[in-house]
Design a protein around this motif. Structure first.
Motif, PDB file in Angstrom:
ATOM      1  N   ALA A   1      36.379 -16.394  23.894  1.00  0.00           N
ATOM      2  CA  ALA A   1      37.565 -15.909  23.183  1.00  0.00           C
ATOM      3  C   ALA A   1      37.892 -16.777  21.970  1.00  0.00           C
ATOM      4  O   ALA A   1      38.406 -16.283  20.969  1.00  0.00           O
ATOM      5  N   ASN A   2      37.572 -18.058  22.046  1.00  0.00           N
ATOM      6  CA  ASN A   2      37.932 -18.967  20.960  1.00  0.00           C
ATOM      7  C   ASN A   2      37.035 -18.840  19.731  1.00  0.00           C
ATOM      8  O   ASN A   2      37.372 -19.365  18.670  1.00  0.00           O
ATOM      9  N   THR A   3      35.894 -18.173  19.849  1.00  0.00           N
ATOM     10  CA  THR A   3      35.040 -17.947  18.688  1.00  0.00           C
ATOM     11  C   THR A   3      34.915 -16.456  18.369  1.00  0.00           C
ATOM     12  O   THR A   3      34.059 -16.058  17.594  1.00  0.00           O
ATOM     13  N   SER A   4      35.780 -15.658  18.940  1.00  0.00           N
ATOM     14  CA  SER A   4      35.731 -14.207  18.754  1.00  0.00           C
ATOM     15  C   SER A   4      36.632 -13.769  17.596  1.00  0.00           C
ATOM     16  O   SER A   4      37.260 -14.591  16.925  1.00  0.00           O
ATOM     17  N   TYR A   5      36.733 -12.470  17.425  1.00  0.00           N
ATOM     18  CA  TYR A   5      37.624 -11.905  16.413  1.00  0.00           C
ATOM     19  C   TYR A   5      39.082 -12.284  16.669  1.00  0.00           C
ATOM     20  O   TYR A   5      39.923 -12.198  15.765  1.00  0.00           O
ATOM     21  N   LEU A   6      39.398 -12.729  17.880  1.00  0.00           N
ATOM     22  CA  LEU A   6      40.782 -13.113  18.184  1.00  0.00           C
ATOM     23  C   LEU A   6      41.261 -14.264  17.312  1.00  0.00           C
ATOM     24  O   LEU A   6      42.453 -14.371  17.032  1.00  0.00           O
ATOM     25  N   GLN A   7      40.349 -15.127  16.885  1.00  0.00           N
ATOM     26  CA  GLN A   7      40.744 -16.223  15.983  1.00  0.00           C
ATOM     27  C   GLN A   7      41.301 -15.671  14.678  1.00  0.00           C
ATOM     28  O   GLN A   7      42.277 -16.184  14.140  1.00  0.00           O
ATOM     29  N   VAL A   8      40.660 -14.633  14.151  1.00  0.00           N
ATOM     30  CA  VAL A   8      41.127 -14.008  12.908  1.00  0.00           C
ATOM     31  C   VAL A   8      42.475 -13.338  13.155  1.00  0.00           C
ATOM     32  O   VAL A   8      43.412 -13.507  12.375  1.00  0.00           O
ATOM     33  N   LEU A   9      42.573 -12.594  14.247  1.00  0.00           N
ATOM     34  CA  LEU A   9      43.831 -11.924  14.580  1.00  0.00           C
ATOM     35  C   LEU A   9      44.956 -12.940  14.749  1.00  0.00           C
ATOM     36  O   LEU A   9      46.055 -12.758  14.216  1.00  0.00           O
ATOM     37  N   LYS A  10      44.681 -14.028  15.433  1.00  0.00           N
ATOM     38  CA  LYS A  10      45.680 -15.080  15.627  1.00  0.00           C
ATOM     39  C   LYS A  10      46.119 -15.657  14.289  1.00  0.00           C
ATOM     40  O   LYS A  10      47.319 -15.823  14.038  1.00  0.00           O
ATOM     41  N   THR A  11      45.172 -15.950  13.416  1.00  0.00           N
ATOM     42  CA  THR A  11      45.488 -16.506  12.097  1.00  0.00           C
ATOM     43  C   THR A  11      46.391 -15.568  11.303  1.00  0.00           C
ATOM     44  O   THR A  11      47.387 -15.996  10.712  1.00  0.00           O
ATOM     45  N   VAL A  12      46.055 -14.295  11.303  1.00  0.00           N
ATOM     46  CA  VAL A  12      46.866 -13.321  10.551  1.00  0.00           C
ATOM     47  C   VAL A  12      48.261 -13.204  11.162  1.00  0.00           C
ATOM     48  O   VAL A  12      49.256 -13.151  10.435  1.00  0.00           O
ATOM     49  N   LEU A  13      48.365 -13.203  12.476  1.00  0.00           N
ATOM     50  CA  LEU A  13      49.688 -13.131  13.119  1.00  0.00           C
ATOM     51  C   LEU A  13      50.533 -14.351  12.771  1.00  0.00           C
ATOM     52  O   LEU A  13      51.720 -14.221  12.439  1.00  0.00           O
ATOM     53  N   VAL A  14      49.923 -15.522  12.817  1.00  0.00           N
ATOM     54  CA  VAL A  14      50.653 -16.754  12.473  1.00  0.00           C
ATOM     55  C   VAL A  14      51.109 -16.707  11.010  1.00  0.00           C
ATOM     56  O   VAL A  14      52.249 -17.057  10.699  1.00  0.00           O
ATOM     57  N   GLU A  15      50.242 -16.238  10.121  1.00  0.00           N
ATOM     58  CA  GLU A  15      50.620 -16.110   8.710  1.00  0.00           C
ATOM     59  C   GLU A  15      51.751 -15.113   8.518  1.00  0.00           C
ATOM     60  O   GLU A  15      52.665 -15.347   7.721  1.00  0.00           O
ATOM     61  N   ARG A  16      51.732 -14.016   9.244  1.00  0.00           N
ATOM     62  CA  ARG A  16      52.771 -12.989   9.120  1.00  0.00           C
ATOM     63  C   ARG A  16      54.115 -13.504   9.616  1.00  0.00           C
ATOM     64  O   ARG A  16      55.156 -13.185   9.063  1.00  0.00           O
ATOM     65  N   ILE A  17      54.094 -14.316  10.653  1.00  0.00           N
ATOM     66  CA  ILE A  17      55.348 -14.870  11.173  1.00  0.00           C
ATOM     67  C   ILE A  17      55.887 -15.921  10.203  1.00  0.00           C
ATOM     68  O   ILE A  17      57.069 -15.978   9.925  1.00  0.00           O
ATOM     69  N   ALA A  18      54.992 -16.739   9.668  1.00  0.00           N
ATOM     70  CA  ALA A  18      55.408 -17.789   8.731  1.00  0.00           C
ATOM     71  C   ALA A  18      55.882 -17.216   7.394  1.00  0.00           C
ATOM     72  O   ALA A  18      56.782 -17.765   6.782  1.00  0.00           O
ATOM     73  N   HIS A  19      55.265 -16.123   6.951  1.00  0.00           N
ATOM     74  CA  HIS A  19      55.572 -15.552   5.649  1.00  0.00           C
ATOM     75  C   HIS A  19      55.720 -14.036   5.746  1.00  0.00           C
ATOM     76  O   HIS A  19      54.868 -13.293   5.263  1.00  0.00           O
ATOM     77  N   PRO A  20      56.783 -13.565   6.395  1.00  0.00           N
ATOM     78  CA  PRO A  20      56.965 -12.107   6.503  1.00  0.00           C
ATOM     79  C   PRO A  20      57.203 -11.496   5.117  1.00  0.00           C
ATOM     80  O   PRO A  20      57.837 -12.103   4.272  1.00  0.00           O
ATOM     81  N   LYS A  21      56.675 -10.305   4.929  1.00  0.00           N
ATOM     82  CA  LYS A  21      56.863  -9.644   3.644  1.00  0.00           C
ATOM     83  C   LYS A  21      57.562  -8.331   3.812  1.00  0.00           C
ATOM     84  O   LYS A  21      57.457  -7.635   4.732  1.00  0.00           O
TER      85      LYS A  21
END
Length: 124
Positions: free
Chosen positions: A104-124
């Motif tokens: 799971a740590n090297t899967s597409y979930l890393q990308v999804l996690k990154t985008v979710l964290v970015e969206r929470i930090a910088h909502p548009k």
């Protein structure tokens, strides 16, 4: 309050029918060998997973890992509404994203996690 995002395999999670926080299977395809009634409190939300075309291109070798990650992130950013249910869960607390992928740590979930964290930090 914003929760933390954890990553795990669905095969590990099904051994625990309930958890302290929401668990969401985000694979587009149903995992082989798992019965839906074995999920317990696990939710299945496939809309934020890589598209069928993207997944097939990656598995066939047409895309390398970095090209896949860039394309998947682009897919997510072009359809931000697909993130809304996951963001709503994160606003209430911790969430575990699940996949049938071997790591799971090297899967597409890393990308999804990154985008979710970015969206929470910088909502548009």
């Amino acid at each position: 309050m914003t929760g933390e995002i954890f990553l795990d395999r669905i095969q590990n999670a099904v051994h625990h029918p309930t958890a302290e926080h929401p668990r969401v299977l985000t694979d587009r395809l149903w995992p082989r060998g798992l019965r839906k009634d074995a999920l317990g409190d696990i939710q299945w939300y496939k809309e934020a997973s890589p598209s069928t075309e993207l997944r097939k291109a990656f598995h066939s070798g047409e895309l390398n890992v970095s090209t896949f990650q860039v394309a998947y992130k682009k897919q997510l950013l072009e359809n931000l509404a697909c993130l809304d249910p996951l963001l709503a869960l994160l606003k209430r607390g911790d969430v575990t994203l699940l996949t049938a992928t071997k790591d799971a740590n090297t899967s597409y979930l890393q990308v999804l996690k990154t985008v979710l964290v970015e969206r929470i930090a910088h909502p548009k």
